[in-house]
Design an enzyme around this catalytic site. Sequence first.
Site, PDB file in Angstrom:
ATOM      1  N   THR A 125      39.102 104.936   4.927  1.00 53.35           N
ATOM      2  CA  THR A 125      39.061 103.713   5.733  1.00 53.35           C
ATOM      3  C   THR A 125      38.784 104.022   7.201  1.00 53.35           C
ATOM      4  O   THR A 125      39.135 105.108   7.696  1.00 53.35           O
ATOM      5  CB  THR A 125      40.422 102.976   5.607  1.00 53.35           C
ATOM      6  N   ASP A 126      38.201 103.055   7.895  1.00 51.73           N
ATOM      7  CA  ASP A 126      37.979 103.223   9.350  1.00 51.73           C
ATOM      8  C   ASP A 126      39.311 103.244  10.110  1.00 51.73           C
ATOM      9  O   ASP A 126      39.353 103.641  11.278  1.00 51.73           O
ATOM     10  CB  ASP A 126      37.065 102.110   9.902  1.00 51.73           C
ATOM     11  N   GLU A 127      40.405 102.840   9.422  1.00 54.63           N
ATOM     12  CA  GLU A 127      41.698 102.781  10.123  1.00 54.63           C
ATOM     13  C   GLU A 127      42.195 104.168  10.515  1.00 54.63           C
ATOM     14  O   GLU A 127      43.088 104.300  11.350  1.00 54.63           O
ATOM     15  CB  GLU A 127      42.740 102.031   9.276  1.00 54.63           C
ATOM     16  N   TYR A 153      50.279 103.340   6.694  1.00 56.48           N
ATOM     17  CA  TYR A 153      49.105 103.281   5.797  1.00 56.48           C
ATOM     18  C   TYR A 153      47.990 104.179   6.314  1.00 56.48           C
ATOM     19  O   TYR A 153      47.494 105.053   5.597  1.00 56.48           O
ATOM     20  CB  TYR A 153      48.602 101.831   5.669  1.00 56.48           C
ATOM     21  N   LYS A 157      46.316 107.677   4.732  1.00 55.53           N
ATOM     22  CA  LYS A 157      44.893 107.818   4.375  1.00 55.53           C
ATOM     23  C   LYS A 157      44.277 108.994   5.136  1.00 55.53           C
ATOM     24  O   LYS A 157      43.472 109.747   4.590  1.00 55.53           O
ATOM     25  CB  LYS A 157      44.130 106.523   4.672  1.00 55.53           C
ATOM     26  N   PRO A 208      49.082  81.684   8.576  1.00 56.67           N
ATOM     27  CA  PRO A 208      49.720  82.569   9.556  1.00 56.67           C
ATOM     28  C   PRO A 208      48.702  83.456  10.269  1.00 56.67           C
ATOM     29  O   PRO A 208      47.943  84.182   9.634  1.00 56.67           O
ATOM     30  CB  PRO A 208      50.668  83.425   8.703  1.00 56.67           C
TER      31      PRO A 208
END
Length: 339
Positions: A125-127, A153, A157, A208
């Site tokens: 992931t780019d995260e 998270y 990763k 939300p």
Amino acid sequence: MTIIVTGGAGFIGSNFIFHMLDAHPDYRIVCLDKLTYAGNLSTLASVMDKPNFRFVKLDICDREGVYKLFEEEHPDIIVNFAAESHVDRSIENPEVFLQTNILGTQVLMDACRKYGITRYHQVSTDEVYGDLPLDRPDLFFTEETPIHTSSPYSASKASADLLVLAYHRTYGLPVTISRCSNNYGPYHFPEKLIPLTIANCLNDKPLPVYGKGENVRDWLYVEDHCRAIDLIIYKGRVGEIYNVGGHNEMRNIDIVKLICQKLGKPESLITYVTDRKGHDMRYAIDPTKIHNELGWLPETKFADGIEKTIDWYLANRDWWETIISGEYQNYYEKMYGNR
Ligand code: NAD
Ligand code: TYD
């Protein structure tokens, strides 16, 4: 050619299985999935009876089970989607993220070493790059951007990515990694922003929005991500990382307003709630490498992708209503009840 797709009962993994069975009807696809809260066997109903498809309920951390499956199937390629994938859940309970995302990856790669494969592909992931400031629209994540994680998270990763690269360097395992931006499309679990907003709109429930809704994500239609992985596993260079992104940055609040408008619901449903802890401001991928080396480009414009996605949620109410009527209710109450 036999491919084991882990996490194939989840959002992107299932879309990848559909893509592969369509694009390569002569391949055997084996889906390995633990069926956590995020895995749904009904998602795979349309392919379950295909002679070249097999589903196996298994935890990627179960070394014995994974080795047995490799002995039975002699896979050529492993594509690892299996993961705990929701940032908010990782903030509540990090442990299972470390188990599945890191140790599960290790088990899969040990099996690859033991039995031999032509490619292990890690879906990342780019995260892992952390976030970018809102006032620097000139900055993008490249494959050279240092890892700088924010949530349990993304840390899990990133740890897995480092382990994958270490297995390549130390043991010569033929690996590739893709780091993709936020996906959207059919079968997206309704705890994530886009499907949650669609489902709540359709049920006239509050929408939300964390903080001020100014956080930016780079949205990619899931099919485009699946095509990118298909290209990387055949043509991608071993040991390399490929960023995958849509050049489609949008603020959360604009996405939520767009969905309201498309579904004819009032913006008064929007409810600003307490921000996520450590909330990343902006993700933005520079996909030059995958474009130059493999010729990949996103094909679905956001305007078309979001239409298709909304239409899918309208046509498949049973799929998501079953999910949100079950255990998910408790999660929703816990996360949003007093927010
Ligand atoms: P998802 O949560 O929808 O699906 C995850 C799947 O993995 C589920 O079917 C679940 O049952 C399975 N799983 C979880 N733990 C397992 C275990 N221990 N053993 C076997 N199976 C297990 O996730 P997703 O959104 O489809 O994401 C798939 C992959 O893509 C993840 O690795 C995620 O980090 C990555 N990714 C996701 C996005 C996104 O926008 N959703 C973006 C970039 C990368
Ligand atoms: P999400 O879909 O959880 O993906 P990620 O955190 O991996 O980017 O969230 C996308 C963005 O939407 C993120 O900035 C958090 C925000 N968000 C909300 O504002 N409200 C919500 O109810 C959810 C689930 C997310």
